[in-house]
Structures are given as C-alpha cells and as structure tokens.
Design an enzyme around this catalytic site. Structure first.
Site, PDB file in Angstrom:
ATOM      1  N   GLU A  43       0.816  -1.212   0.000  1.00  0.00           N
ATOM      2  CA  GLU A  43       0.000   0.000   0.000  1.00  0.00           C
ATOM      3  C   GLU A  43       0.853   1.267   0.000  1.00  0.00           C
ATOM      4  O   GLU A  43       0.607   2.203   0.748  1.00  0.00           O
ATOM      5  CB  GLU A  43      -0.960  -0.015   1.194  1.00  0.00           C
ATOM      6  CG  GLU A  43      -1.899  -1.219   1.169  1.00  0.00           C
ATOM      7  CD  GLU A  43      -2.965  -1.213   2.259  1.00  0.00           C
ATOM      8  OE1 GLU A  43      -2.728  -0.633   3.321  1.00  0.00           O
ATOM      9  OE2 GLU A  43      -4.037  -1.797   2.010  1.00  0.00           O
ATOM     10  N   GLU A  77     -12.651  -1.921  12.105  1.00  0.00           N
ATOM     11  CA  GLU A  77     -12.641  -1.229  10.811  1.00  0.00           C
ATOM     12  C   GLU A  77     -13.758  -1.723   9.891  1.00  0.00           C
ATOM     13  O   GLU A  77     -14.443  -0.922   9.250  1.00  0.00           O
ATOM     14  CB  GLU A  77     -11.274  -1.441  10.146  1.00  0.00           C
ATOM     15  CG  GLU A  77     -11.186  -0.874   8.744  1.00  0.00           C
ATOM     16  CD  GLU A  77      -9.805  -1.073   8.107  1.00  0.00           C
ATOM     17  OE1 GLU A  77      -8.915  -1.635   8.761  1.00  0.00           O
ATOM     18  OE2 GLU A  77      -9.641  -0.645   6.952  1.00  0.00           O
ATOM     19  N   GLU A 129      -1.964 -11.803  13.225  1.00  0.00           N
ATOM     20  CA  GLU A 129      -2.405 -10.410  13.392  1.00  0.00           C
ATOM     21  C   GLU A 129      -3.922 -10.382  13.324  1.00  0.00           C
ATOM     22  O   GLU A 129      -4.518 -10.656  12.275  1.00  0.00           O
ATOM     23  CB  GLU A 129      -1.801  -9.514  12.305  1.00  0.00           C
ATOM     24  CG  GLU A 129      -2.224  -8.044  12.456  1.00  0.00           C
ATOM     25  CD  GLU A 129      -1.532  -7.100  11.471  1.00  0.00           C
ATOM     26  OE1 GLU A 129      -0.313  -7.231  11.249  1.00  0.00           O
ATOM     27  OE2 GLU A 129      -2.226  -6.229  10.918  1.00  0.00           O
ATOM     28  N   ASP A 166      -8.370  -8.909   4.202  1.00  0.00           N
ATOM     29  CA  ASP A 166      -8.103  -7.807   5.128  1.00  0.00           C
ATOM     30  C   ASP A 166      -9.150  -7.699   6.236  1.00  0.00           C
ATOM     31  O   ASP A 166     -10.021  -6.818   6.176  1.00  0.00           O
ATOM     32  CB  ASP A 166      -8.062  -6.484   4.341  1.00  0.00           C
ATOM     33  CG  ASP A 166      -7.509  -5.346   5.173  1.00  0.00           C
ATOM     34  OD1 ASP A 166      -7.006  -5.623   6.270  1.00  0.00           O
ATOM     35  OD2 ASP A 166      -7.592  -4.190   4.725  1.00  0.00           O
TER      36      ASP A 166
HETATM   37  C1  GCV Z   1      -2.567   0.618   8.445  1.00  0.00           C
HETATM   38  C2  GCV Z   1      -6.077  -1.965   5.546  1.00  0.00           C
HETATM   39  C3  GCV Z   1      -6.489  -0.714   6.251  1.00  0.00           C
HETATM   40  C4  GCV Z   1      -5.351   0.271   6.341  1.00  0.00           C
HETATM   41  C5  GCV Z   1      -4.181  -0.426   7.025  1.00  0.00           C
HETATM   42  C6  GCV Z   1      -3.819  -1.660   6.234  1.00  0.00           C
HETATM   43  C7  GCV Z   1      -2.710  -2.452   6.897  1.00  0.00           C
HETATM   44  O1  GCV Z   1      -5.837  -1.726   4.204  1.00  0.00           O
HETATM   45  O2  GCV Z   1      -7.582  -0.150   5.608  1.00  0.00           O
HETATM   46  O3  GCV Z   1      -5.762   1.384   7.068  1.00  0.00           O
HETATM   47  O4  GCV Z   1      -3.080   0.423   7.142  1.00  0.00           O
HETATM   48  O5  GCV Z   1      -4.926  -2.507   6.134  1.00  0.00           O
HETATM   49  O6  GCV Z   1      -3.037  -3.373   7.610  1.00  0.00           O
HETATM   50  O7  GCV Z   1      -1.555  -2.131   6.697  1.00  0.00           O
END
Ligand code: GCV
Length: 719
Positions: A310, A412, A406, A384
C-alpha cells in the site's frame, strides 16, 4: 439577588458534577473491584483473607502490592493490613526464586518447572496457619497470578483449596497501535491517540499506568506504539526520549515497547541516499540507531515493519527481497535480544493475480530464509480483516519460520465505533481452523504458538481499539474485544463463552440474569454482523476509503483491488469470486484436505461459498432456497438479530448502571439503523443483477438504490 442566584447555580452544578464523577463511565474497564455482592461469598472471602504479605521488593512487586491492596479493599470492603511475617489467613505474593518464606512451605513441586511468565496459586496449611500463595519464577509472573486471583474474586469464584497453574501458550502478546505522531489513529474510533507525544517525556499521564495495568491483567506483554504506515520521525533522538518515558512506565507491568520502522528512515532522517538493505552504510545506520535505542530503552522489544505494501517503502524498491530487508534489521537487533515482526500483508495491483493469493506467493518461497529473531506477522485471513474470511493459507505453509497472528481488535470492517460485535468468536474460528499441514489437528493455533514446528519464539498481535475516549474504546463493548484478545493470547483454548462470562462479571455484574442475557447478545453478535454485511462469503463491499457503510457498487477506481466489484463479481449470471481451479485457483494454496473442502460445492460451508465460488442466482442451496433467496434471508436475519439484541438489552435496564445502559442503548439504535442500511443497499444493488423479487414475506426497502448510492461521508472517522 444576583449573588444568591449565582450561589444556587454553583451548588447545583457542584452536585451535578459530583454525580457525574461517581457515575460509571467505563474508565475502570474490567478492573472495577466493587464490593462483592454475594453475602455468603463475601463472608467466606473475608474469613480467608485477613493479611497480605508481599515479599521482596521490586517495582513490579510494589505494583503487585498496590493492586492487591486496592483490589482487596474494594472487593472486601475493608482494609487488609500488610504484614511481614506469616499469620493465619495471609495471602502471600512472592517470587519463588527469591523468596525465603516460600521455601519453607510445601508448595506443589511443579512450581520449579513453570515457565517464567506462569504462576501458581495455591491454598496451604503451614504451622497451623491457612495461607494462600501467589507465586511464580518471575516478578511479572507474580503479577499475572495476582490479577488472576483478583479475577476469581471479581467473578465470585470460591477460593478454597486452590491449586491453579497457568502459563501463556504464546510468548509475544502484543498490541499494535496504528497511532500517528499527530495523535490521529488510523482506523481508530475512540478519539485520539493516548500517547501525548508533545508533552512527553516530561508529562506522564495517569492513563499510561492504567493502560499498563489493564494489559498486564490480561497478560499482554508488548505494545507497538506507532502506526505500521510509519513515520521515521519517531526514530529521532528527541522522540526516542519520549518512547523511553513510556517504556519506564510499562516496564513495571512487564510490557515492552516496540516501534514501527519506516524502511526509508536512513534517507529521511539519516541523510543517506539509499535505504538498500544490502548497502553497508544503510546497514551501519540501522546498527547505530538500534544501539542508540537500547542505550535509552534497555529492554526495547524490536521493530514491526510494513514494507512494499500500500505504498510503503521496502526492500523491493531496491530489487531486494523481504528476507533481505527483515534480516538487515534483525542483524542490528540481535545483540540486544530484539525481534523483527515483518508483515506479510503485501499485494500489488500491478500483479495480475488474485489479491488473496499474493502474500502466499511472495512469502512461501522465503521460508527458512529469515534470521532466527524474525517473525512473519500474518493477518487472520488472506484479504483484510473482513467480517468473515477463511484462514490465511500461509498458516501451515512456512514450517521453518515463526508466523505471528495479526488480528484486528478495532472494528474497521465490523461496524467501527458504533456496532456491538464481540470478536472472540471470530478469533476462535480462525485459531481453531485446521490447516492439515501436519495431518489432522494441525490448527492455526498450533502453528502460531510454535508447538507444531518447535519454534522458540511465537507471537500474536491485535490492532488496538484504544483511544482518548473516557471509556478507552468508544463503545463500551469494545472493551470486551481488547479483553478477549489478551485472554486468548494467553490461552487460546479458552472458549469465547468463558471469556465473555469473565468480562461480563467484572464489567457489569455477577447477577445471573445479566450474565446470561449479555452473553447471549455477545455470542451471536458477530454472526448477526456477518449476516447484515457480508453473508455467504461475500467480502470487501464497504464504503470507499473510510470503509464505513455498504458500497457494493464501488468500481472504476485507480486500483481494481480496492473496488467492491473486484470481490463480489456480481453479474446477470450470478455472484461470487471463483477461486477454484477453474478460477484464480487460490484453493490450491491450502493443504489438499482443505482445498478439497473449499473447492467442492457439496462440502464448502455456506459461510465461505461466495468466497470460493461464482454461482448462478438460481443455484439451489442446501436449505432448498435459491442462492438469491438465501442471500436475502441472511441480510434480513442480520437485522432481526440486532432487533432481538435491543430487546434483550432493554430488559436489563434496572440492572445496569444508568449511564452505561443509555450509552449502549443509543449505540444499538445506531447499529440497527446501519444494519437496515447495509441490508437494503446490498439487496437492492444485487437485485439489479439477479432481477428476482425479494421473497414476499420480507419487508421491502423503503428507499431506492439511488438514495443509498448518493450517501456521502467525507468526515467518517478513522482515516
Ligand atoms: C494501516 C487496511 C487498512 C489500512 C491499514 C492496512 C494495513 O488496508 O484499511 O488502514 O493500514 O490494512 O493493515 O496495513
């Protein structure tokens, strides 16, 4: 006249404030220590506990003494004197290795073999005296035993003839804070970050100690203070002084601090031209940085790294592998006993491959190539943190590398700050999944606790839901998820029900009706949520970027793998992501026994059906319904579940603190509104493809699809 009005106002506001001061605001979490309500138990406790003896002083044992004194005073409603020689009815808390007193007692011989963090709580008779011993081979173990002992009283369990031996199954039990240095929290729904960086290191907020106490009470022994989308600034000297100040508070409670290491830090704060992990200057820079960290924080835990994911920098920017990157940091940390937790959450929209397969493809070939102090941190599922995902295929696929779990405690994708969703059932579902990597019974839990492959390190991380809100987690029931994470990290064999019951008894009351009704609510809450959001294996159909609310219509963005249509693949023929051999073949990443189940339409559980299969709308389900009807029934069932929860909650009004009752009631009403919104938006949207009617007996949505598609939330929290 004016003066008397002022005085009256002052008096009234004084009383109003007093009332607020004493009403239950959730700050005390599950450590309330209110007086035991059951009269006969109280009598039995007070007869058995008359004195307290906390042997051998150390900051940790002083904290043990303070906790026992506070806890017992509250629970028993009287002061328990601290003495220095054993008398009848004494509770002794002491480190077995250091204690002279304990050597004279006939403690269970098992004490010598209990691993360091573990403890023994035993009732004994010694020279005519009845005593209760809380002991361990380490100070922090005595602390864990102390919290267990207080938990027994809080949950109103008998304390006669005790012989409890307990030790953690997983070594590193860590919270991951996605907290930024400006105090915003990525995916945080409980206010701002509790780390007040600007006032640190001089100002030590009382919250830091209470945070540490709460974590120690459930066995959490590490905290990553900063976001995985990392800022190199935290590695500058001034910030390290702030980190050290926090570490000084947490050390007493057995909690180590860890930081996220931004891979490009050598460039950003080190004035180097590159962050190539094979470059000698870069390697030296990290070594110097680590040396500096340990000079300030001698028990620093290590680094957590998100690399080449990302948009984050990483070793691949220089043509190097994840192993090259992780090993460079591991080498720097090795002399001090630090670890690297390297995340496997990687995927790239430029790779023409199912996102669910990419982490496995990247990491499996690296098995055995990491240094001994590297753990690979893998999310529970391959996409995710969705409301439901099958377990990640990497579990079981890298026997020569310790894999960490994790989980996401912050919600979220499960209703964020306003939905009551108890996550222990989600955690357990994953932990109990059988990978078959070493034959039947090779559960994910056994992979991550290291027992399957004899790893000497093991770990589990939970992305925190903690913030500055007075009750820490925004939603009072968010506390249960923090609690459940810690308890399952300590012992993944506890059931979701046991953990819920402990939490309810400590948080609300030991009243049987309260316990059983709230337990019912909690245990069904995750399934309700799956039903009204993503039933039958649907996933990733939420709002763009903030991830709030439903948006299965998201398409045509700069990345396909961030759209909803990429995942549900609905069209006039049907719905679902074909991950069988005929499709992306993600099933092949599982062991054959598992792959066979997921591939087969007969054997694949309904829960994962559309995760692995693209099926026609009129496909006949096991229930006899068509797929379209089944989808509708699940969405409607989810909403009914929330209505039922509201009714159960309302029936407890007279038994719950007023403020807490109202707080949860209002949030449940929001949850209902949003569950209906999810249901209506998704059913209407998918209907545009199925072209089939919503079953007759189900109430029709009162708004149009267009209405839902036009909703906009530019200020949704968490981004
Ligand atoms: C911290 C998802 C979340 C992101 C997060 C990412 C990750 O994409 O939306 O906010 O980033 O996971 O776990 O790195």
């Amino acid at each position: 006249m004016k003066t008397s009005l002022l005085i009256t106002t002052l008096i009234i506001s004084f009383f109003i404030n007093r009332t607020n001061l004493y009403s239950e605001d959730g700050y005390r979490l599950w450590l309330r220590y209110d007086k035991v309500t059951n009269k006969s138990l109280l009598k039995s406790y007070t007869t058995q506990i008359k004195y307290l003896l906390v042997d051998n002083n150390s900051p940790t044992l002083s904290a043990v003494k303070e906790e026992l004194q506070n806890g017992l005073t509250g629970l028993l409603g009287k002061n328990i004197p601290v003495i220095s020689a054993t008398k009848n009815r004494t509770v002794i808390a002491s480190n077995y290795k250091k204690s002279k007193i304990l050597k004279e007692l006939s403690l269970s011989p098992e004490i010598s073999n209990i691993p360091d963090d573990g403890y023994l709580i035993q009732t004994l008779k010694h020279k005519g005296n009845d005593i209760i011993v809380i002991t361990s081979n380490s100070d922090v173990g005595v602390m864990y035993g102390t919290f267990e002992f207080l938990r027994l009283l809080q949950t109103q369990k008998p304390i006669t003839n005790l012989k409890i031996i307990s030790y953690p199954k997983i070594k590193l039990r860590i919270l991951n804070h996605w907290d930024n240095l400006n105090r915003t929290v990525e995916r945080g729904y409980a206010g701002f970050s509790i780390w007040d960086w600007h006032k640190l290191p001089d100002y030590i907020d009382t919250r830091y100690k209470d945070y540490a106490r709460a974590n120690a009470s459930i066995g959490i022994n590490g905290t990553v203070l900063t976001n995985v989308n990392a800022n190199a600034w935290v590695l500058t000297h001034d910030y390290l002084l702030k980190v050290a100040a926090l570490a000084n508070v947490f050390r007493t409670y057995g909690i180590k601090v860890y930081l996220t290491a931004r891979f490009s830090a050598p460039i950003e704060i080190g004035n180097l031209k590159t962050a190539d992990p094979l470059n000698e200057d870069v390697r030296q820079w990290w070594k110097e940085k680590v040396k500096e960290i340990y000079s300030l924080i001698p028990d620093f835990g290590g680094f957590l790294v998100k690399a080449n994911s990302e948009g984050q920098p990483g070793p691949q920017n220089y043509g190097r592998s994840h192993a090259d990157g992780a090993n460079m940091l591991a080498e720097a940390l090795e002399p001090y006993g630090g670890v690297v937790m390297w995340r496997a959450f990687v995927y790239d929209n430029n790779i023409p491959e199912d996102r669910a397969k990419q982490a496995y493809n990247e990491f499996k070939p690296l098995d055995g190539k990491f240094k001994k102090n590297v753990l690979i941190q893998v999310k529970n599922g391959p996409i995710d943190f969705q409301p439901r995902e099958p377990f990640h295929p990497l579990f079981g696929a890298m026997p020569n590398t310790p894999l960490m779990m994790e989980f996401q405690i912050t919600q979220e994708y499960l209703g964020q700050g306003t939905h009551l969703v108890y996550l222990a059932t989600l955690f357990k579902e994953c932990l109990e999944s059988d990978t078959y990597c070493k034959g039947k019974g090779s559960t994910v839990a056994k992979v991550i606790d290291g027992s399957l492959d004899n790893h000497s390190i093991s770990g589990i991380a939970g992305v925190s839901n903690i913030g500055t809100d007075r009750n820490w987690t925004g939603h009072l029931f968010g506390q249960a998820n923090w609690y459940a994470f810690g308890r399952l990290a300590w012992n993944h064999e506890l059931t979701s029900e046991e953990v819920a019951e402990e939490w309810i008894r400590q948080t609300f009351s030991n009243d049987n009706e309260v316990v059983s009704k709230i337990k019912t609510i909690m245990l069904k809450s995750r399934e309700d949520c799956v039903n009204y959001m993503t039933p039958l294996g649907l996933h990733h159909i939420m709002g763009w970027n903030h991830h709030y609310g439903p948006a299965p219509w998201i398409k045509d963005k700069h990345r396909d793998d961030w759209t909803s249509v990429y995942y549900h693949r609905a069209d006039s023929n049907g719905i679902g992501f074909d991950r069988t051999e005929k499709g992306s073949n993600a099933v092949s990443q599982y062991y054959p026994e598992v792959a066979e189940i997921f591939s087969s339409l007969e054997k694949c559980p309904d829960e994962y059906l559309l995760w692995f299969h693209h099926l026609p709308w009129n496909y006949k389900m096991k229930s006899g319904n068509t797929l379209w009807e089944e989808l509708c029934y699940h969405y409607y069932k989810g909403v009914e579940g929330v209505k039922e929860t509201i009714n159960i909650w309302k029936s407890l009004e007279s038994k719950i603190d007023k403020d807490e009752f109202e707080h949860v009631k209002m949030l449940l009403n929001i949850q209902l509104k949003e569950a209906i919104w999810w249901r209506n938006a998704c059913v209407l949207y998918f209907q545009t493809f199925s072209k089939m009617p919503i079953p007759n007996e189900l109430e029709k949505p009162d708004k149009s699809l267009e209405y839902y598609m036009n909703l906009n939330f530019p200020y949704a929290p968490g981004i």
